[in-house]
Design an enzyme around this catalytic site. Structure first.
Site, PDB file in Angstrom:
ATOM      1  N   GLU A 163      50.139 -21.030 -11.796  1.00 53.07           N
ATOM      2  CA  GLU A 163      50.043 -19.854 -12.657  1.00 53.07           C
ATOM      3  C   GLU A 163      49.798 -18.619 -11.787  1.00 53.07           C
ATOM      4  OE1 GLU A 163      50.397 -18.769 -15.923  1.00 53.07           O
ATOM      5  OE2 GLU A 163      49.945 -16.915 -14.866  1.00 53.07           O
ATOM      6  N   ASN A 199      48.343 -14.513 -16.860  1.00 49.64           N
ATOM      7  CA  ASN A 199      46.984 -15.090 -16.866  1.00 49.64           C
ATOM      8  C   ASN A 199      47.118 -16.563 -17.238  1.00 49.64           C
ATOM      9  OD1 ASN A 199      47.624 -13.550 -19.586  1.00 49.64           O
ATOM     10  ND2 ASN A 199      46.403 -15.357 -20.115  1.00 49.64           N
ATOM     11  N   THR A 208      48.950 -14.157 -31.921  1.00 46.85           N
ATOM     12  CA  THR A 208      48.394 -14.104 -33.282  1.00 46.85           C
ATOM     13  C   THR A 208      48.280 -15.500 -33.892  1.00 46.85           C
ATOM     14  OG1 THR A 208      49.559 -12.006 -33.424  1.00 46.85           O
ATOM     15  CG2 THR A 208      48.665 -12.825 -35.458  1.00 46.85           C
ATOM     16  N   ALA A 246      50.553 -17.392 -35.365  1.00 47.27           N
ATOM     17  CA  ALA A 246      51.367 -17.734 -36.530  1.00 47.27           C
ATOM     18  C   ALA A 246      52.418 -18.758 -36.104  1.00 47.27           C
ATOM     19  CB  ALA A 246      52.046 -16.484 -37.071  1.00 47.27           C
ATOM     20  N   VAL A 260      54.826 -18.783  -7.893  1.00 44.76           N
ATOM     21  CA  VAL A 260      55.947 -19.594  -7.410  1.00 44.76           C
ATOM     22  C   VAL A 260      57.061 -18.642  -6.995  1.00 44.76           C
ATOM     23  CG1 VAL A 260      57.638 -21.352  -7.992  1.00 44.76           C
ATOM     24  CG2 VAL A 260      55.295 -21.529  -8.864  1.00 44.76           C
ATOM     25  N   HIS A 297      58.733 -11.607 -28.750  1.00 42.97           N
ATOM     26  CA  HIS A 297      59.383 -12.920 -28.921  1.00 42.97           C
ATOM     27  C   HIS A 297      60.800 -12.810 -28.370  1.00 42.97           C
ATOM     28  CE1 HIS A 297      56.536 -13.321 -32.611  1.00 42.97           C
ATOM     29  NE2 HIS A 297      55.907 -13.581 -31.479  1.00 42.97           N
ATOM     30  N   ASN A 329      60.577 -19.743 -25.119  1.00 46.23           N
ATOM     31  CA  ASN A 329      61.384 -19.119 -26.171  1.00 46.23           C
ATOM     32  C   ASN A 329      62.799 -18.818 -25.682  1.00 46.23           C
ATOM     33  OD1 ASN A 329      58.988 -19.149 -27.607  1.00 46.23           O
ATOM     34  ND2 ASN A 329      58.443 -17.055 -27.013  1.00 46.23           N
ATOM     35  N   THR A 356      57.018 -19.728 -31.204  1.00 45.23           N
ATOM     36  CA  THR A 356      56.336 -20.665 -30.295  1.00 45.23           C
ATOM     37  C   THR A 356      56.406 -22.111 -30.795  1.00 45.23           C
ATOM     38  OG1 THR A 356      54.871 -18.851 -29.730  1.00 45.23           O
ATOM     39  CG2 THR A 356      54.195 -21.029 -29.006  1.00 45.23           C
TER      40      THR A 356
END
Ligand code: FAD
Length: 529
Positions: free
Chosen positions: A36, A119, A128, A130, A239, A457, A490, A502
């Protein structure tokens, strides 16, 4: 071959985490190393920052996720000093614009609000939560229905789906009732106004513990478990390159951003889940350049407004006592003002939109004290319609061999445009939003189209499909032509999708992870669970 294979995962968001969990649980011998680029910003890796109660701590976790726009924290994140223009507009808290205006920023004038999070937990630490299911043509046509049902249910389990979050909120129920009166007759059976499924765990005091990558990783983070012993997460590790021979991946070149040391990490398979722009960027940087890479970019456009709920209409449906007890319960978590989430789902042919209706006790922006809706006792609704974009090869990111970004990776330019049908659907959704707002109360922010990229998205840039000419990955998420390089996120969604992606991406990852576990167990002669 026998032994214990190592899988390297790029990116620690919900999708990389789903691969880690599924592979380690399916394959007793496997080891997973996850890289990460950003820092760990919560005590438990990948937790939603919305769960942090202390406002200062929450603000710090968000700022540290903002990569080149992380203010005073930039140097500690290994970001060169020149890579930002002070005072620039920042993206939603916890994210940073791709086109942030400083040295090494991407070029995205036609998609200006596009942003990312850097992060542990990725955008999944700020989302959120959803998680509606895709419907009709939003679904992937090449996956049979019965398999899809299994994939999406597994994904819902990984994300801790709650289908009836806040369903006990009397204000939330009244909002549903008013919207049903307005739209009910026009919507098909099963696709009416309803609660929006969310990811998280309701707490005994009525608040939610929102899901993040930590929820997906589950036992991998619990000391003493077998899977935890085989899982390693390296934060602040960028990476830089996938090493391969054109058909088979050997491993990754990674850079420790604390020491600047670069090392090669050998892997039996690599999963790239580093978001819809930075994953194709890494493939491009590594000389893996299928024709569809970065192309077919879609998002769902967002038309949005804020409404102060109408006291008379609400009082007809909610008693004073009910309102008082609802407000008392919500006061227990004042830094998380969302108190009910409703929706009107996508349906075809007549409602190709997804509406998301969030009830909160405070408006998302300060109202002047003398504003007629200031301090509205019944609260406010932020709502928006997601409007679809048809995938077209012309839309997308073009990567450069000559220009590097602030991290020293190939920089990119995003091109994005709408056609007349897409413009018309935006107009229609705006008209619906006006009707919805008028049914609920008084606008304090008029319906408006947000700048492109605002949905966060981003889809299509590494689409999965059955045709290598128009997709990057095969139906099991393997990059065409490679036997051990898998992509996730996505970016794989190949359809015109109007809602939060997601859950769909986790379902696609479940399919990819199962196939990869099968493949590794055959190669390594180890049966998997
Ligand atoms: P990400 O979560 O973006 O994680 C990718 C990670 O890869 C990042 O941490 C990044 O730092 C890392 N990375 C990138 N390049 C490299 C590299 N070269 N080396 C190492 N690491 C790298 N979605 C929904 O479905 N519902 C919602 O309600 C919703 N609300 C949202 C609200 C907000 C404010 C935001 C920001 C997002 C929201 N989303 C929502 C989107 C959702 O968070 C993403 O769909 C999801 O996080 C994608 O997961 P991912 O693992 O593919 O990528």
């Amino acid at each position: 071959m026998s032994g214990t294979p190592t899988v390297a995962i790029v990116g620690s968001g919900p999708i990389g985490s789903a691969y880690a969990r599924l592979l380690l649980e399916a394959f007793p011998g496997a080891r997973v190393v996850m890289f990460e680029a950003g820092p760990q910003v919560t005590e438990r890796p990948g937790q939603s920052v919305r769960n942090i109660v202390d406002p200062d701590e929450k603000a710090r976790a968000r700022e540290r996720s903002q990569g080149p726009q992380a203010g005073e924290f930039r140097a500690s994140l290994g970001i060169p000093a020149g890579a930002v223009v002070e005072g620039m507009f920042t993206a939603r808290q916890g994210t940073h614009l791709l086109d942030f205006g400083g040295e090494g920023s991407a070029h995205a004038a036609s998609f200006p609000a596009a942003a990312a999070a850097t992060n542990v937990g990725g955008q999944g630490a700020h989302w959120t939560c959803a998680i509606p299911r895709p419907a009709f043509t939003e679904k992937l046509g090449f996956i049979p229905d019965d398999e899809w049902e299994d994939l999406i249910s597994t994904a819902e389990g990984l994300l801790h789906k709650q289908s009836a979050a806040f369903s006990d909120s009397p204000v939330g129920a009244a909002i549903r009732e008013l919207l049903s009166r307005e739209f009910g007759d026009e919507l098909p059976e099963g696709y009416g106004v309803s609660t929006l499924p969310v990811a998280g765990d309701p707490q005994p005091d009525g608040t939610m513990r929102w899901a993040g990558a930590d929820t997906v990783l589950g036992p991998l983070l619990d000391e003493g478990t077998d899977t935890a012993a085989r899982f390693e997460l390296r934060d602040l590790t960028l990476v830089r390159r996938i090493e391969h021979d054109g058909a088979h991946v050997r491993g990754l070149v990674v850079e420790d951003l604390r020491t600047r040391e670069q090392t090669f990490v050998e892997a039996d398979a690599v999963v790239v889940a580093a978001d819809a722009f930075r994953s194709p960027q890494l493939l491009f940087a590594s000389g893996i350049r299928p024709a569809a890479l970065g192309r077919y970019l879609t998002e769902h456009h967002v038309v949005i407004s804020t409404v102060a709920l109408d006291g008379d209409r609400m009082a007809e449906l909610v008693s004073d006592d009910e309102l008082r007890s609802e407000l008392a319960r919500r006061a227990k978590n004042p830094t998380d003002p969302v108190a009910a989430v409703n929706r009107i789902p996508f349906s075809e042919p007549d409602h190709p939109y997804s509406a998301q209706i969030m009830y909160a006790e405070t408006p998302p922006f300060p109202l002047p004290i003398d504003h007629p809706a200031a301090g509205n006792r019944w609260g406010y609704v932020n709502m928006g319609y997601g409007v679809r974009k048809v995938p077209r090869v012309e839309d997308g990111a073009t990567f450069s061999d000559d220009e590097l970004d602030y991290r020293g990776l190939p920089n990119f330019t995003i091109d994005y445009a709408l056609d007349a049908d897409e413009e018309r659907e935006i107009d229609e959704a705006t008209a619906r939003l006006r009707r919805a707002g008028s049914a609920l109360g008084t606008f304090i922010a008029e319906p408006r189209l947000l700048p492109f990229g605002s949905s966060l998205h981003f889809m299509g840039t590494m689409r999965t499909g059955t045709d290598p000419a128009t997709s990057v990955a095969d139906p099991y998420s393997r990059v065409w032509g490679f036997d051990n390089l898998v992509v996730g996120g996505n970016a794989l969604i190949p359809t015109a999708n109007t809602m939060n992606p997601t859950l769909t991406s986790v379902a696609i990852a479940v399919r990819g992870a199962r196939r990869l576990a099968d493949q590794l167990s055959a190669v390594h002669s180890v049966p998997h669970a």
